[in-house]
Enzyme design. Structure first.
Site, short mmCIF file in Angstrom:
data_model
loop_
_atom_site.label_atom_id
_atom_site.label_comp_id
_atom_site.label_asym_id
_atom_site.label_seq_id
_atom_site.Cartn_x
_atom_site.Cartn_y
_atom_site.Cartn_z
N HIS A 80 19.47 -47.43 53.28
CA HIS A 80 19.04 -47.53 51.88
C HIS A 80 18.57 -48.95 51.55
O HIS A 80 19.41 -49.81 51.28
CB HIS A 80 20.20 -47.14 50.95
CG HIS A 80 20.47 -45.67 50.96
ND1 HIS A 80 19.81 -44.79 50.14
CD2 HIS A 80 21.31 -44.92 51.72
CE1 HIS A 80 20.23 -43.57 50.37
NE2 HIS A 80 21.14 -43.61 51.33
N TYR A 115 17.46 -39.17 53.36
CA TYR A 115 17.04 -37.76 53.38
C TYR A 115 15.52 -37.67 53.45
O TYR A 115 14.97 -36.75 54.08
CB TYR A 115 17.55 -37.04 52.12
CG TYR A 115 17.17 -35.58 52.06
CD1 TYR A 115 17.96 -34.62 52.65
CD2 TYR A 115 15.99 -35.18 51.43
CE1 TYR A 115 17.60 -33.27 52.62
CE2 TYR A 115 15.62 -33.84 51.39
CZ TYR A 115 16.43 -32.89 51.98
OH TYR A 115 16.07 -31.58 51.95
#
Ligand code: XMP
Length: 519
Positions: free
Chosen positions: A168, A83
């Site tokens: 990630h 994000y």
């Protein structure tokens, strides 16, 4: 903070704490702040770099977490994650779109352009993805540095010192992720790996000494890691002006009241007031079978006992012309983060004891020496303080103690039965060398009787459950596949040595759907 600091802005990802932990593993201090934090608070920390975490929202959601876009103009090196990448793309003039094919789980990423963020890495990376949106158009100045078969995987504007990855790097499923974070923190931000346990211990002791001056402090000890490490740190700063209160609530393990006192006094040199309130707690628990009611009784009784003792200490100090002005608590960093998360306080902050009943003129101020630390860091500090392994590596033990492992009514007879069974479990697990490998291992006493036979005698006695689980953090857990001969030894010892138990069963339920404790 006189040490290199990296600020992580939390946009609500379940992995945000992991980012902080990874960075601390490089001996660099990192703080998690809600993304909505005021710019001034970030600047006050004088950080060397910013990391924007992942998050569950889309930048176009009406309630998308809103960070001040001015964070992008501070001139600090920035790393956006998931994000965070989309936030940067959106606010720097690029375009974020819902991806044609969402990416969840493993993905292969190809590095297509040299970037110092990827220094030392292979040209293809195995990564963990979890996103629905992607960057369709990059902001001006940004270049694509890595891609998957479907989408953008990493972008960079080297001139503005901005990097972002769609995957990630903080999770174990991205094996080279640690290197990416290390490149960012040590090379690109220039952080110095100075945040060592030694540094933490010395600076905490100095700070507490300065804060407390010639004052006095009290501390509730549970025998567990957090309160013990907090007490030892504070006692190193102010010595005997710290008084620790340790309460026997009647539901401790076998000989725990005496052994904890001995360790705290003799090995840790703490000034301990031990209060035997077992009868008082058991009287309140009489006839109570509801798990929540048991917890509430133990919690409120603890506060009452703690307050009584604190008042005594307070009055004694006052008559000697001194003042108790401080209360030491073993609050940890996850409690602090949760209470200020992007979603607002999702959990009420865990307070080890509410001091509501203390005299109004006591006005205790809090000392929370561990509020910047994760549990494993507390253990590391404890070890460096020379604390014994029996405290540092202890398995967690719930505040309401054996009361939540005695199903049905808690009576002194049933406590004694469970203490014996539990001591056998502990001794055997320890002898098998499994104590540290298991998250928790213990016995539970059921309100179920069954028929058995011992010698030529028919028996009709209680059932005991053996519970042993493996876990990283207590949030999820697997039942442990203990060796059959160990199960056999534990079962036969309990049935032959503990009067009142004639049957042992093994709990093979994972969490979820079970919980670790039975109540
Ligand atoms: P459950 O049973 O919810 O437990 O899977 C997760 C972890 O929390 C501990 N636990 C407690 N600790 N007070 C505590 O201090 C409590 O009331 C409490 N209830 C559960 C449990 O031992 C496990 O490690």
């Amino acid at each position: 903070m006189d040490t290199s600091t990296i600020v992580i802005l939390d946009f609500g990802s379940q992995y945000t704490q992991l980012i902080a932990r990874r960075i601390r593993e490089f001996n660099v201090f990192s703080v998690v702040l809600p993304c909505t934090v005021a710019l001034a608070r970030i600047q006050a920390l004088n950080p060397l770099g910013l990391i924007l975490s992942g998050g569950p929202s889309s930048v176009y959601d009406p309630d998308a977490p809103a960070a001040d876009p001015a964070i992008l103009t501070l001139g600090l090196p920035i790393l956006g994650i998931c994000y965070g990448l989309q936030f940067m793309t959106h606010h720097l003039g690029g375009k974020v779109e819902s991806a044609a094919s969402r990416e969840y789980g493993h993905a292969e990423v190809e590095i297509i352009r040299d970037s110092p963020l990827f220094r030392g890495l292979s040209s293809t990376l195995s990564v963990w993805m979890s996103h629905g949106d992607h960057a369709a158009e990059l902001p001006s100045g940004f270049k694509l540095t890595a891609q998957t078969a479907n989408a953008t995987a990493a972008i960079a504007d080297e001139a503005r010192r901005m990097w972002a990855v769609q995957f990630h790097p903080e999770v174990a499923h991205t094996p080279q992720g640690t290197e990416i974070l290390r490149n960012f923190v040590l090379d690109l931000c220039g952080a110095k790996p100075e945040w060592t346990p030694e540094h933490f211990i010395q600076s905490t002791i100095a700070r507490v000494r300065e804060q407390v001056g010639t004052g006095h402090a009290i501390c509730g000890l549970s025998g567990g890691v957090d309160s013990s490490v907090a007490a030892v740190l504070v006692s190193k700063a102010i010595g005997d002006r710290l008084t620790c209160i340790f309460v026997d609530n009647g539901v401790l393990r076998k000989e725990e009241f005496t052994s904890v006192q001995r360790t705290m006094r003799e090995q840790l040199g703490l000034n301990v007031v031990a209060v035997d309130s077992a009868a008082r707690f058991l009287a309140k628990l009489a006839g109570v079978t509801d798990p929540e009611a048991k917890r509430k009784i133990i919690g409120s009784e603890f506060i009452a006992v703690f307050d009584d003792e604190a008042k005594k200490i307070f009055e004694a100090e006052r008559s000697a012309g001194e003042e108790v002005a401080w209360l030491v608590q073993g609050t940890l960093y996850p409690d602090v983060i949760e209470s200020s998360s992007v979603h607002g306080p999702s959990h009420t902050i865990k307070s080890h004891h509410n001091v509501g009943g203390l005299p109004a003129d006591m006005k205790l101020k809090l000392i929370e020496p561990l509020r910047d630390l994760f549990k494993d860091e507390v253990r590391r500090i404890g070890r460096d303080l020379g604390m014994p392994a029996e405290i540092i590596d202890r398995q967690p033990f719930p505040g309401p103690g054996l009361a939540v492992r005695i199903l049905g009514e808690v009576t002194s007879e049933r406590v004694a039965i469970l203490q014996e069974a539990d001591a056998i479990v502990t001794a055997e697990i320890y002898a098998a060398g499994l104590e540290r490998k298991l998250w928790q291992s213990f016995a539970v006493l059921l309100p179920v009787k069954s028929v058995g036979v011992m010698g030529d005698q028919r028996t009709y006695a209680s059932t005991c459950v053996l519970r042993a689980v493996e876990s990283e953090d207590g949030m999820t857990a697997d039942w442990a596949p203990l060796p059959y001969d160990l199960l056999r030894r534990i079962s036969s010892r309990i049935v032959s040595e503990v009067r009142g138990i004639n049957r042992v069963v093994y709990d093979i339920t994972s969490k979820p759907p079970g919980t670790i404790e039975w109540e």
